[in-house]
Design a protein around this motif. Structure first.
Motif, PDB file in Angstrom:
ATOM      1  N   GLN A  61      28.776  51.219  22.144  1.00  0.00           N
ATOM      2  CA  GLN A  61      28.612  52.021  20.928  1.00  0.00           C
ATOM      3  C   GLN A  61      29.726  51.744  19.928  1.00  0.00           C
ATOM      4  N   THR A  62      30.929  51.572  20.422  1.00  0.00           N
ATOM      5  CA  THR A  62      32.085  51.385  19.547  1.00  0.00           C
ATOM      6  C   THR A  62      32.108  49.998  18.913  1.00  0.00           C
ATOM      7  N   THR A  63      31.940  48.967  19.730  1.00  0.00           N
ATOM      8  CA  THR A  63      32.123  47.595  19.265  1.00  0.00           C
ATOM      9  C   THR A  63      30.829  46.830  19.044  1.00  0.00           C
ATOM     10  N   GLY A  64      29.721  47.345  19.547  1.00  0.00           N
ATOM     11  CA  GLY A  64      28.455  46.631  19.426  1.00  0.00           C
ATOM     12  C   GLY A  64      28.253  45.612  20.530  1.00  0.00           C
ATOM     13  N   THR A  65      29.220  45.471  21.394  1.00  0.00           N
ATOM     14  CA  THR A  65      29.117  44.575  22.537  1.00  0.00           C
ATOM     15  C   THR A  65      29.967  45.134  23.665  1.00  0.00           C
ATOM     16  N   ALA A  66      29.684  44.714  24.858  1.00  0.00           N
ATOM     17  CA  ALA A  66      30.487  45.149  26.004  1.00  0.00           C
ATOM     18  C   ALA A  66      30.801  43.915  26.823  1.00  0.00           C
ATOM     19  N   ILE A  67      32.009  43.418  26.663  1.00  0.00           N
ATOM     20  CA  ILE A  67      32.412  42.231  27.398  1.00  0.00           C
ATOM     21  C   ILE A  67      33.362  42.633  28.499  1.00  0.00           C
ATOM     22  N   ARG A  68      33.395  41.818  29.505  1.00  0.00           N
ATOM     23  CA  ARG A  68      34.273  42.105  30.626  1.00  0.00           C
ATOM     24  C   ARG A  68      35.703  41.777  30.226  1.00  0.00           C
ATOM     25  N   GLY A  69      36.589  42.723  30.469  1.00  0.00           N
ATOM     26  CA  GLY A  69      37.994  42.515  30.130  1.00  0.00           C
ATOM     27  C   GLY A  69      38.678  41.592  31.112  1.00  0.00           C
ATOM     28  N   PHE A  70      39.907  41.299  30.825  1.00  0.00           N
ATOM     29  CA  PHE A  70      40.683  40.445  31.702  1.00  0.00           C
ATOM     30  C   PHE A  70      41.034  41.203  32.962  1.00  0.00           C
ATOM     31  N   SER A  71      40.968  40.525  34.072  1.00  0.00           N
ATOM     32  CA  SER A  71      41.299  41.182  35.327  1.00  0.00           C
ATOM     33  C   SER A  71      42.703  40.786  35.749  1.00  0.00           C
ATOM     34  N   SER A  72      43.335  41.678  36.446  1.00  0.00           N
ATOM     35  CA  SER A  72      44.681  41.370  36.926  1.00  0.00           C
ATOM     36  C   SER A  72      44.574  40.616  38.242  1.00  0.00           C
ATOM     37  N   GLY A  73      45.675  40.095  38.682  1.00  0.00           N
ATOM     38  CA  GLY A  73      45.692  39.375  39.943  1.00  0.00           C
ATOM     39  C   GLY A  73      45.751  37.878  39.735  1.00  0.00           C
ATOM     40  N   ARG A  74      45.892  37.201  40.833  1.00  0.00           N
ATOM     41  CA  ARG A  74      46.015  35.753  40.788  1.00  0.00           C
ATOM     42  C   ARG A  74      44.657  35.122  40.518  1.00  0.00           C
ATOM     43  N   PRO A  75      44.592  34.123  39.635  1.00  0.00           N
ATOM     44  CA  PRO A  75      43.307  33.481  39.370  1.00  0.00           C
ATOM     45  C   PRO A  75      42.834  32.680  40.579  1.00  0.00           C
ATOM     46  N   ARG A  76      41.530  32.619  40.739  1.00  0.00           N
ATOM     47  CA  ARG A  76      40.961  31.883  41.870  1.00  0.00           C
ATOM     48  C   ARG A  76      41.210  30.385  41.708  1.00  0.00           C
ATOM     49  N   GLY A  77      41.455  29.739  42.820  1.00  0.00           N
ATOM     50  CA  GLY A  77      41.711  28.302  42.805  1.00  0.00           C
ATOM     51  C   GLY A  77      40.447  27.477  42.747  1.00  0.00           C
ATOM     52  N   THR A  78      39.321  28.089  43.101  1.00  0.00           N
ATOM     53  CA  THR A  78      38.054  27.367  43.105  1.00  0.00           C
ATOM     54  C   THR A  78      37.013  28.154  42.327  1.00  0.00           C
ATOM     55  N   THR A  79      36.062  27.419  41.771  1.00  0.00           N
ATOM     56  CA  THR A  79      34.949  28.041  41.067  1.00  0.00           C
ATOM     57  C   THR A  79      33.815  28.254  42.072  1.00  0.00           C
ATOM     58  N   PRO A  80      32.798  29.035  41.721  1.00  0.00           N
ATOM     59  CA  PRO A  80      31.651  29.177  42.626  1.00  0.00           C
ATOM     60  C   PRO A  80      30.982  27.840  42.962  1.00  0.00           C
ATOM     61  N   ALA A  81      30.983  26.902  42.013  1.00  0.00           N
ATOM     62  CA  ALA A  81      30.419  25.574  42.280  1.00  0.00           C
ATOM     63  C   ALA A  81      31.265  24.839  43.321  1.00  0.00           C
ATOM     64  N   ASP A  82      32.592  24.974  43.223  1.00  0.00           N
ATOM     65  CA  ASP A  82      33.477  24.362  44.213  1.00  0.00           C
ATOM     66  C   ASP A  82      33.230  24.965  45.592  1.00  0.00           C
ATOM     67  N   ASP A  83      33.024  26.279  45.631  1.00  0.00           N
ATOM     68  CA  ASP A  83      32.761  26.951  46.909  1.00  0.00           C
ATOM     69  C   ASP A  83      31.489  26.417  47.554  1.00  0.00           C
ATOM     70  N   ARG A  84      30.448  26.219  46.725  1.00  0.00           N
ATOM     71  CA  ARG A  84      29.190  25.669  47.261  1.00  0.00           C
ATOM     72  C   ARG A  84      29.394  24.242  47.764  1.00  0.00           C
ATOM     73  N   TYR A  85      30.201  23.459  47.041  1.00  0.00           N
ATOM     74  CA  TYR A  85      30.486  22.083  47.448  1.00  0.00           C
ATOM     75  C   TYR A  85      31.210  22.053  48.793  1.00  0.00           C
ATOM     76  N   ILE A  86      32.159  22.955  48.977  1.00  0.00           N
ATOM     77  CA  ILE A  86      32.927  23.021  50.229  1.00  0.00           C
ATOM     78  C   ILE A  86      31.999  23.341  51.396  1.00  0.00           C
ATOM     79  N   VAL A  87      31.133  24.322  51.215  1.00  0.00           N
ATOM     80  CA  VAL A  87      30.202  24.705  52.288  1.00  0.00           C
ATOM     81  C   VAL A  87      29.228  23.561  52.560  1.00  0.00           C
ATOM     82  N   LEU A  88      28.768  22.883  51.504  1.00  0.00           N
ATOM     83  CA  LEU A  88      27.847  21.760  51.673  1.00  0.00           C
ATOM     84  C   LEU A  88      28.501  20.630  52.459  1.00  0.00           C
TER      85      LEU A  88
END
Length: 158
Positions: A61-88
């Motif tokens: 209502q305020t901004t006209g959009t709702a985006i996900r904010g930045f999350s705290s914590g250490r960034p992941r070292g792998t992407t979901p595509a990398d995770d699928r590659y590892i399992v494959l």
């Protein structure tokens, strides 16, 4: 909470309301989102907390959009595509160690991935990293003594 659930929730809220003209109507801790749809029902539909839907709606209502904010914590070292590659890779060759898979993934992605990360990703994919047990190779004298023992006890090789 996963991004896709939040996106579905937001699209559901947008679909129900249609425009930003709809608003919340307080009624004994029960908030309505246009067309009689309550925040509680939207939250129950997606299995998320009431406060998350309320916050998303307020932000929309305020901004006209709702985006996900930045999350705290250490960034992941792998992407979901990398995770699928590892399992494959692990499924293609079950005898590979986590270290070998980590080397392959590092070469494929260009980013360093540790064997511990690989072990965690395999665990998340329903596989378990393990070290293949390697036997100590027998020397010729060991084989001779073992053969002699087999003959003395009556055990024959098949």
């Amino acid at each position: 909470m996963q991004v896709d659930v939040m996106g579905e929730c937001l699209s559901s809220i947008k679909h129900v309301v249609g425009t930003t003209s709809g608003c919340f109507y307080p009624r004994s801790n029960h908030w309505e989102v246009g067309e009689g749809r309550s925040v509680t029902s939207v939250a129950a539909e997606f299995g998320i907390a009431h406060s998350i839907v309320s916050r998303l709606w307020r932000q929309f209502q305020t901004t006209g959009t709702a985006i996900r904010g930045f999350s705290s914590g250490r960034p992941r070292g792998t992407t979901p595509a990398d995770d699928r590659y590892i399992v494959l890779q692990a499924r293609r060759n079950r005898r590979q160690t986590a270290g070998e898979i980590a080397r392959h993934a590092t070469q494929a992605t260009g980013r360093p991935i540790s064997r511990f990360t690989v072990a965690r990703r395999l665990h998340g994919g329903g596989l378990f990293a393990r070290r293949p047990v390697r036997c100590v190779p027998l020397t010729p004298s060991h084989r001779g003594r073992r053969s002699l023992w087999c003959r003395n006890t009556g055990i024959e090789r098949q």
